[in-house]
Design a protein around this motif. Sequence first.
Motif, PDB file in Angstrom:
ATOM      1  N   PRO A   1      49.262  47.838  41.054  1.00  0.00           N
ATOM      2  CA  PRO A   1      47.909  47.275  41.185  1.00  0.00           C
ATOM      3  C   PRO A   1      47.438  47.292  42.629  1.00  0.00           C
ATOM      4  O   PRO A   1      48.236  47.221  43.573  1.00  0.00           O
ATOM      5  CB  PRO A   1      48.069  45.840  40.673  1.00  0.00           C
ATOM      6  N   LEU A   2      46.123  47.370  42.806  1.00  0.00           N
ATOM      7  CA  LEU A   2      45.546  47.243  44.131  1.00  0.00           C
ATOM      8  C   LEU A   2      45.752  45.813  44.626  1.00  0.00           C
ATOM      9  O   LEU A   2      45.878  44.879  43.840  1.00  0.00           O
ATOM     10  CB  LEU A   2      44.056  47.573  44.087  1.00  0.00           C
ATOM     11  N   THR A   3      45.785  45.661  45.929  1.00  0.00           N
ATOM     12  CA  THR A   3      46.057  44.355  46.518  1.00  0.00           C
ATOM     13  C   THR A   3      44.923  43.933  47.438  1.00  0.00           C
ATOM     14  O   THR A   3      44.027  44.723  47.750  1.00  0.00           O
ATOM     15  CB  THR A   3      47.367  44.386  47.320  1.00  0.00           C
ATOM     16  N   GLY A   4      44.983  42.686  47.883  1.00  0.00           N
ATOM     17  CA  GLY A   4      44.002  42.188  48.830  1.00  0.00           C
ATOM     18  C   GLY A   4      42.604  42.206  48.244  1.00  0.00           C
ATOM     19  O   GLY A   4      42.400  42.051  47.043  1.00  0.00           O
ATOM     20  N   PRO A   5      41.599  42.438  49.080  1.00  0.00           N
ATOM     21  CA  PRO A   5      40.219  42.373  48.614  1.00  0.00           C
ATOM     22  C   PRO A   5      39.828  43.509  47.687  1.00  0.00           C
ATOM     23  O   PRO A   5      38.743  43.478  47.105  1.00  0.00           O
ATOM     24  CB  PRO A   5      39.407  42.424  49.912  1.00  0.00           C
ATOM     25  N   GLN A   6      40.698  44.520  47.535  1.00  0.00           N
ATOM     26  CA  GLN A   6      40.408  45.596  46.594  1.00  0.00           C
ATOM     27  C   GLN A   6      40.888  45.275  45.192  1.00  0.00           C
ATOM     28  O   GLN A   6      40.707  46.068  44.277  1.00  0.00           O
ATOM     29  CB  GLN A   6      41.074  46.897  47.054  1.00  0.00           C
ATOM     30  N   HIS A   7      41.458  44.100  45.004  1.00  0.00           N
ATOM     31  CA  HIS A   7      42.049  43.754  43.719  1.00  0.00           C
ATOM     32  C   HIS A   7      41.009  43.384  42.672  1.00  0.00           C
ATOM     33  O   HIS A   7      41.179  43.661  41.490  1.00  0.00           O
ATOM     34  CB  HIS A   7      43.035  42.600  43.903  1.00  0.00           C
ATOM     35  N   ASN A   8      39.903  42.742  43.103  1.00  0.00           N
ATOM     36  CA  ASN A   8      38.881  42.326  42.142  1.00  0.00           C
ATOM     37  C   ASN A   8      37.551  42.138  42.845  1.00  0.00           C
ATOM     38  O   ASN A   8      37.472  42.083  44.077  1.00  0.00           O
ATOM     39  CB  ASN A   8      39.298  41.051  41.399  1.00  0.00           C
ATOM     40  N   SER A   9      36.497  41.991  42.059  1.00  0.00           N
ATOM     41  CA  SER A   9      35.148  41.952  42.620  1.00  0.00           C
ATOM     42  C   SER A   9      34.892  40.714  43.466  1.00  0.00           C
ATOM     43  O   SER A   9      34.161  40.777  44.465  1.00  0.00           O
ATOM     44  CB  SER A   9      34.113  42.040  41.494  1.00  0.00           C
TER      45      SER A   9
ATOM     46  N   LEU B   1      33.579  36.764  34.131  1.00  0.00           N
ATOM     47  CA  LEU B   1      33.382  36.159  35.443  1.00  0.00           C
ATOM     48  C   LEU B   1      33.753  34.682  35.421  1.00  0.00           C
ATOM     49  O   LEU B   1      34.480  34.189  36.304  1.00  0.00           O
ATOM     50  CB  LEU B   1      31.926  36.322  35.864  1.00  0.00           C
ATOM     51  N   LEU B   2      33.269  33.954  34.418  1.00  0.00           N
ATOM     52  CA  LEU B   2      33.513  32.516  34.364  1.00  0.00           C
ATOM     53  C   LEU B   2      34.965  32.187  34.014  1.00  0.00           C
ATOM     54  O   LEU B   2      35.429  31.074  34.270  1.00  0.00           O
ATOM     55  CB  LEU B   2      32.559  31.860  33.370  1.00  0.00           C
TER      56      LEU B   2
ATOM     57  N   GLN C   1      39.407  30.213  55.799  1.00  0.00           N
ATOM     58  CA  GLN C   1      37.967  30.043  55.758  1.00  0.00           C
ATOM     59  C   GLN C   1      37.567  29.321  54.479  1.00  0.00           C
ATOM     60  O   GLN C   1      38.248  29.411  53.464  1.00  0.00           O
ATOM     61  CB  GLN C   1      37.263  31.398  55.834  1.00  0.00           C
ATOM     62  N   ALA C   2      36.457  28.627  54.549  1.00  0.00           N
ATOM     63  CA  ALA C   2      35.955  27.954  53.362  1.00  0.00           C
ATOM     64  C   ALA C   2      35.578  28.997  52.320  1.00  0.00           C
ATOM     65  O   ALA C   2      35.177  30.118  52.656  1.00  0.00           O
ATOM     66  CB  ALA C   2      34.742  27.105  53.727  1.00  0.00           C
ATOM     67  N   PRO C   3      35.700  28.678  51.039  1.00  0.00           N
ATOM     68  CA  PRO C   3      35.316  29.633  49.994  1.00  0.00           C
ATOM     69  C   PRO C   3      33.851  30.036  50.124  1.00  0.00           C
ATOM     70  O   PRO C   3      33.013  29.250  50.570  1.00  0.00           O
ATOM     71  CB  PRO C   3      35.571  28.859  48.693  1.00  0.00           C
ATOM     72  N   LEU C   4      33.550  31.252  49.731  1.00  0.00           N
ATOM     73  CA  LEU C   4      32.182  31.747  49.726  1.00  0.00           C
ATOM     74  C   LEU C   4      31.395  31.036  48.629  1.00  0.00           C
ATOM     75  O   LEU C   4      31.824  30.991  47.474  1.00  0.00           O
ATOM     76  CB  LEU C   4      32.179  33.254  49.475  1.00  0.00           C
ATOM     77  N   ARG C   5      30.251  30.495  48.957  1.00  0.00           N
ATOM     78  CA  ARG C   5      29.410  29.802  47.995  1.00  0.00           C
ATOM     79  C   ARG C   5      28.613  30.833  47.201  1.00  0.00           C
ATOM     80  O   ARG C   5      27.800  31.572  47.766  1.00  0.00           O
ATOM     81  CB  ARG C   5      28.459  28.836  48.715  1.00  0.00           C
ATOM     82  N   VAL C   6      28.849  30.896  45.889  1.00  0.00           N
ATOM     83  CA  VAL C   6      28.167  31.877  45.045  1.00  0.00           C
ATOM     84  C   VAL C   6      27.427  31.180  43.910  1.00  0.00           C
ATOM     85  O   VAL C   6      27.826  30.106  43.455  1.00  0.00           O
ATOM     86  CB  VAL C   6      29.153  32.909  44.454  1.00  0.00           C
ATOM     87  N   ALA C   7      26.340  31.809  43.481  1.00  0.00           N
ATOM     88  CA  ALA C   7      25.581  31.323  42.341  1.00  0.00           C
ATOM     89  C   ALA C   7      25.364  32.473  41.376  1.00  0.00           C
ATOM     90  O   ALA C   7      25.278  33.637  41.790  1.00  0.00           O
ATOM     91  CB  ALA C   7      24.238  30.743  42.788  1.00  0.00           C
ATOM     92  N   ILE C   8      25.280  32.148  40.106  1.00  0.00           N
ATOM     93  CA  ILE C   8      25.058  33.151  39.067  1.00  0.00           C
ATOM     94  C   ILE C   8      23.585  33.146  38.680  1.00  0.00           C
ATOM     95  O   ILE C   8      23.000  32.086  38.453  1.00  0.00           O
ATOM     96  CB  ILE C   8      25.930  32.858  37.832  1.00  0.00           C
ATOM     97  N   VAL C   9      23.006  34.348  38.609  1.00  0.00           N
ATOM     98  CA  VAL C   9      21.632  34.492  38.136  1.00  0.00           C
ATOM     99  C   VAL C   9      21.674  35.234  36.806  1.00  0.00           C
ATOM    100  O   VAL C   9      22.004  36.417  36.757  1.00  0.00           O
ATOM    101  CB  VAL C   9      20.759  35.256  39.146  1.00  0.00           C
ATOM    102  N   GLY C  10      21.370  34.525  35.718  1.00  0.00           N
ATOM    103  CA  GLY C  10      21.380  35.119  34.392  1.00  0.00           C
ATOM    104  C   GLY C  10      22.719  34.999  33.693  1.00  0.00           C
ATOM    105  O   GLY C  10      23.775  35.079  34.334  1.00  0.00           O
ATOM    106  N   LEU C  11      22.649  34.820  32.375  1.00  0.00           N
ATOM    107  CA  LEU C  11      23.863  34.778  31.550  1.00  0.00           C
ATOM    108  C   LEU C  11      23.742  35.700  30.340  1.00  0.00           C
ATOM    109  O   LEU C  11      24.584  35.642  29.440  1.00  0.00           O
ATOM    110  CB  LEU C  11      24.125  33.347  31.074  1.00  0.00           C
ATOM    111  N   VAL C  12      22.712  36.566  30.323  1.00  0.00           N
ATOM    112  CA  VAL C  12      22.510  37.422  29.155  1.00  0.00           C
ATOM    113  C   VAL C  12      23.400  38.660  29.175  1.00  0.00           C
ATOM    114  O   VAL C  12      23.461  39.395  28.189  1.00  0.00           O
ATOM    115  CB  VAL C  12      21.034  37.843  29.009  1.00  0.00           C
ATOM    116  N   HIS C  13      24.067  38.894  30.277  1.00  0.00           N
ATOM    117  CA  HIS C  13      25.042  39.992  30.346  1.00  0.00           C
ATOM    118  C   HIS C  13      26.394  39.451  29.910  1.00  0.00           C
ATOM    119  O   HIS C  13      26.916  38.505  30.502  1.00  0.00           O
ATOM    120  CB  HIS C  13      25.115  40.535  31.770  1.00  0.00           C
TER     121      HIS C  13
END
Length: 371
Positions: free
Chosen positions: A312-320, A44-45, A26-38
């Motif tokens: 370590p956890l694997t698959g989609p449980q590995h990271n956010s 993440l980057l 599948q094509a990658p999920l298109r994500v956008a970041i809102v805010g950089l003060v955290h």
Amino acid sequence: MQRRKLFRTILSAGVITLVAMKSPAQAPLRVAIVGLVHGHAQGLLTALPKNTHVELVGIAEPDTTLAAQYADKFHLDHKLLFTDTDKMLDQVHPEAILVYTSIADHRKAIETAARRGISSMVEKPLATTVADALAIRQAAREHHVQVLVNYETTWYASNAAAYREVADGKLGEIRRVVVHDGHEGPKEINVGPEFLNWLTDPEKNGAGAMFDFGCYGADLMTWLMHGQTPLSVTAVALTDKPDIYPHVDDDATIIVRYPKAQAVLQPSWNWPFSRKDMEVYGAKGYAITEAADHMRYRLPGDKAESQAEVPPLTGPQHNSLDYLAAVRRGQIHPDGDLSSLETNMIVVQILAAARESAKTGRTVELKPLPQ
């Protein structure tokens, strides 16, 4: 002390509900970041370029100086940068947003995205007030979008292993859970000024260490108790370093009571080192997690405590990011897991009650939130 490894599978329906993965790519999920003060936006980057399941299509940050600093540090195309969230969403059409604002600004970001049918993942905790949490839930239901909450400890294999010990009945019924979370303090570990500014603002962060780190234990306990609303919350908040944190607590103790169990949460900006660990005591045994990959435990019939290095956890449980993509693609149903909206509604309820208890010196009784 006996040492042995855990070789059993940690993933199960009790931890997270997995749906058969689709074989075609599948094509990658298109994500956008809102805010950089955290400040967690830096992690993440760092992770985004290495992840094949998501694609960054935009960043909305009104502070142009801060955005430029991030662009230079992470070699970002300046075409990704926007100063207005609405304009970014309408121009780049992400499938999900990753929210790195102050906690108080989560509601606005989620509602703005939800009106466009866009799902959200926010950094912990979900909100600073129950009223905001209820409004977020209403937006998610009305617009049929996912709202997820990211905690570092969600991706700890040690926590999943402790959960399995409970689910398999090896510890017996849960009696007490003790959770320690925190570090030396945000100023002491040199977080950026844009991060420190709102972390130490009781309106923008909800409290100090109580919300910043108390949310971890509230999340884990709600998960372990399968979304049960506690009977009551009692809390004490301290400010041991008023010269550094004059407006918020830097240490807290929160007691969360259930009919047959209690949790003791100990969030602090006064630990001599960074820690995120949990002790789960059942009627028949205990499990103690240490960091992401280590667990100590003693089960019925054991003459001594054992240790386990947890894979370590694997698959989609590995990271956010993998998890978010899997949820958005319908490959995971986040029903009552650590990131789910349902779980985190109760987390906010616990934190808000702890804040009230610390302020009034009284135990706060809780009832299930209206549905």
